[in-house]
Design an enzyme around this catalytic site. Sequence first.
Site, PDB file in Angstrom:
ATOM      1  N   ASN A   7      18.235   2.702  36.883  1.00  0.00           N
ATOM      2  CA  ASN A   7      17.214   2.645  37.939  1.00  0.00           C
ATOM      3  C   ASN A   7      15.936   3.303  37.414  1.00  0.00           C
ATOM      4  O   ASN A   7      15.850   4.526  37.340  1.00  0.00           O
ATOM      5  CB  ASN A   7      17.745   3.393  39.179  1.00  0.00           C
ATOM      6  CG  ASN A   7      16.727   3.417  40.311  1.00  0.00           C
ATOM      7  OD1 ASN A   7      15.695   2.748  40.251  1.00  0.00           O
ATOM      8  ND2 ASN A   7      17.020   4.186  41.355  1.00  0.00           N
ATOM      9  N   TRP A   8      14.964   2.460  37.054  1.00  0.00           N
ATOM     10  CA  TRP A   8      13.727   2.984  36.478  1.00  0.00           C
ATOM     11  C   TRP A   8      12.792   3.548  37.556  1.00  0.00           C
ATOM     12  O   TRP A   8      11.784   4.171  37.223  1.00  0.00           O
ATOM     13  CB  TRP A   8      12.993   1.890  35.695  1.00  0.00           C
ATOM     14  CG  TRP A   8      13.669   1.473  34.426  1.00  0.00           C
ATOM     15  CD1 TRP A   8      14.820   1.962  33.893  1.00  0.00           C
ATOM     16  CD2 TRP A   8      13.219   0.437  33.520  1.00  0.00           C
ATOM     17  NE1 TRP A   8      15.122   1.308  32.718  1.00  0.00           N
ATOM     18  CE2 TRP A   8      14.162   0.371  32.462  1.00  0.00           C
ATOM     19  CE3 TRP A   8      12.129  -0.440  33.490  1.00  0.00           C
ATOM     20  CZ2 TRP A   8      14.031  -0.532  31.405  1.00  0.00           C
ATOM     21  CZ3 TRP A   8      12.002  -1.337  32.439  1.00  0.00           C
ATOM     22  CH2 TRP A   8      12.945  -1.379  31.409  1.00  0.00           C
ATOM     23  N   LYS A   9      13.112   3.287  38.808  1.00  0.00           N
ATOM     24  CA  LYS A   9      12.252   3.738  39.926  1.00  0.00           C
ATOM     25  C   LYS A   9      10.805   3.314  39.684  1.00  0.00           C
ATOM     26  O   LYS A   9      10.563   2.245  39.125  1.00  0.00           O
ATOM     27  CB  LYS A   9      12.387   5.254  40.128  1.00  0.00           C
ATOM     28  CG  LYS A   9      13.836   5.698  40.220  1.00  0.00           C
ATOM     29  CD  LYS A   9      13.998   7.114  40.677  1.00  0.00           C
ATOM     30  CE  LYS A   9      15.464   7.487  40.626  1.00  0.00           C
ATOM     31  NZ  LYS A   9      15.729   8.808  41.163  1.00  0.00           N
ATOM     32  N   HIS A  89      19.275   3.533  48.689  1.00  0.00           N
ATOM     33  CA  HIS A  89      19.105   4.720  47.832  1.00  0.00           C
ATOM     34  C   HIS A  89      18.633   5.882  48.701  1.00  0.00           C
ATOM     35  O   HIS A  89      17.870   5.691  49.649  1.00  0.00           O
ATOM     36  CB  HIS A  89      18.085   4.414  46.733  1.00  0.00           C
ATOM     37  CG  HIS A  89      18.058   5.449  45.652  1.00  0.00           C
ATOM     38  ND1 HIS A  89      17.432   6.660  45.818  1.00  0.00           N
ATOM     39  CD2 HIS A  89      18.614   5.474  44.415  1.00  0.00           C
ATOM     40  CE1 HIS A  89      17.597   7.379  44.714  1.00  0.00           C
ATOM     41  NE2 HIS A  89      18.303   6.686  43.849  1.00  0.00           N
ATOM     42  N   GLU A  91      16.468   8.036  48.254  1.00  0.00           N
ATOM     43  CA  GLU A  91      15.000   8.157  48.332  1.00  0.00           C
ATOM     44  C   GLU A  91      14.455   7.223  49.401  1.00  0.00           C
ATOM     45  O   GLU A  91      13.480   7.540  50.086  1.00  0.00           O
ATOM     46  CB  GLU A  91      14.382   7.859  46.956  1.00  0.00           C
ATOM     47  CG  GLU A  91      14.635   9.011  45.990  1.00  0.00           C
ATOM     48  CD  GLU A  91      14.623   8.635  44.520  1.00  0.00           C
ATOM     49  OE1 GLU A  91      14.196   7.517  44.172  1.00  0.00           O
ATOM     50  OE2 GLU A  91      15.066   9.480  43.709  1.00  0.00           O
ATOM     51  N   GLU A 161      26.267   8.591  45.459  1.00  0.00           N
ATOM     52  CA  GLU A 161      25.189   9.412  44.913  1.00  0.00           C
ATOM     53  C   GLU A 161      24.948  10.609  45.835  1.00  0.00           C
ATOM     54  O   GLU A 161      24.182  10.517  46.804  1.00  0.00           O
ATOM     55  CB  GLU A 161      23.896   8.589  44.835  1.00  0.00           C
ATOM     56  CG  GLU A 161      23.971   7.429  43.867  1.00  0.00           C
ATOM     57  CD  GLU A 161      22.612   7.173  43.223  1.00  0.00           C
ATOM     58  OE1 GLU A 161      22.537   7.245  41.997  1.00  0.00           O
ATOM     59  OE2 GLU A 161      21.638   6.954  43.948  1.00  0.00           O
ATOM     60  N   GLY A 167      18.499  13.604  40.297  1.00  0.00           N
ATOM     61  CA  GLY A 167      17.292  14.151  39.669  1.00  0.00           C
ATOM     62  C   GLY A 167      17.280  15.667  39.565  1.00  0.00           C
ATOM     63  O   GLY A 167      16.250  16.250  39.249  1.00  0.00           O
ATOM     64  N   SER A 207      22.328  12.676  38.102  1.00  0.00           N
ATOM     65  CA  SER A 207      22.212  13.486  36.887  1.00  0.00           C
ATOM     66  C   SER A 207      23.252  13.123  35.826  1.00  0.00           C
ATOM     67  O   SER A 207      23.838  14.006  35.190  1.00  0.00           O
ATOM     68  CB  SER A 207      22.255  14.976  37.241  1.00  0.00           C
ATOM     69  OG  SER A 207      21.123  15.309  38.032  1.00  0.00           O
ATOM     70  N   GLY A 228      19.345   7.339  36.666  1.00  0.00           N
ATOM     71  CA  GLY A 228      17.897   7.392  36.885  1.00  0.00           C
ATOM     72  C   GLY A 228      17.208   7.909  35.641  1.00  0.00           C
ATOM     73  O   GLY A 228      16.985   7.183  34.673  1.00  0.00           O
ATOM     74  N   GLY A 229      16.877   9.206  35.636  1.00  0.00           N
ATOM     75  CA  GLY A 229      16.093   9.820  34.565  1.00  0.00           C
ATOM     76  C   GLY A 229      16.540   9.451  33.151  1.00  0.00           C
ATOM     77  O   GLY A 229      15.713   9.070  32.316  1.00  0.00           O
TER      78      GLY A 229
END
Length: 248
Positions: A7-9, A89, A91, A161, A167, A207, A228-229
């Site tokens: 997930n590059w967001k 998600h 977010e 999640e 994150g 994470s 993600g990151g």
Amino acid sequence: MVYIVANWKMNKDSKQSKSLMNEIVCFDFYDSSKINVIISPPTIYLSQLKNRRSDLAAQNISNYSNGPYTGEISSKMVSEYVSYVIIGHSERRQLFCETDEIISEKINQCNNENLKSIVCFGESLESRNKSHHLDFIRKQLDNIINSYDKSSINNLILAYEPVWAIGSGNSATVQEICEVHDYTRSILNDNFGKTIGTTVPIIYGGSCTKDNAKPILANLNVNGLLIGGASLDLMHFKSIIKEANEVT
Ligand code: PEP
């Protein structure tokens, strides 16, 4: 099948997206019949990133099918480029006020286009600290599962999640992950019967790194990772897929 979802967001520009994808499609060290690498870039890059090797996922779609919804993108529009959509998600739940009802509507939009939904769920830090996390999760899962029947359930991938792990650099422990994944599997089996319930992939996100990927993936009811990151860095992402390849 193990699902590795990146997930590059809202990161990377057009040139960076193309360059990262060009590297990813050249990965020839993993068995694509066992590992499905799914990349979820910003929606505006979907058309330029479509390729034969990696599946794409949209990060979001509208809960409406068409009409006067300025700025929104429908499931039909993204279906030209993707086979998957990330829905719910944390977010989006928190920052964009997505309710369980909206999430059900989005799942229905995906089902109408025969898109697979990667539906996220997971408890807040508060409910984890009070040991109420299974109740918290149950409510979200009931809402998600009620949007499916036996004919559409093969379009569902569940992504656990925990909000506090996303994150934060603070992944859930293997024990915490297994508790929730095993619980989720039992709910799926109760609703759809074991033959169907065991076919729904349950992936973990929060994470994930090259160091924790393998111990997390080594568990029966963990069928992949949502990253993600660490997916923004080519070498790190490559290492995670290498770890996954060793587990399969
Ligand atoms: C996510 O946002 O879905 C996620 C898992 O992020 P990270 O890997 O950075 O925790």
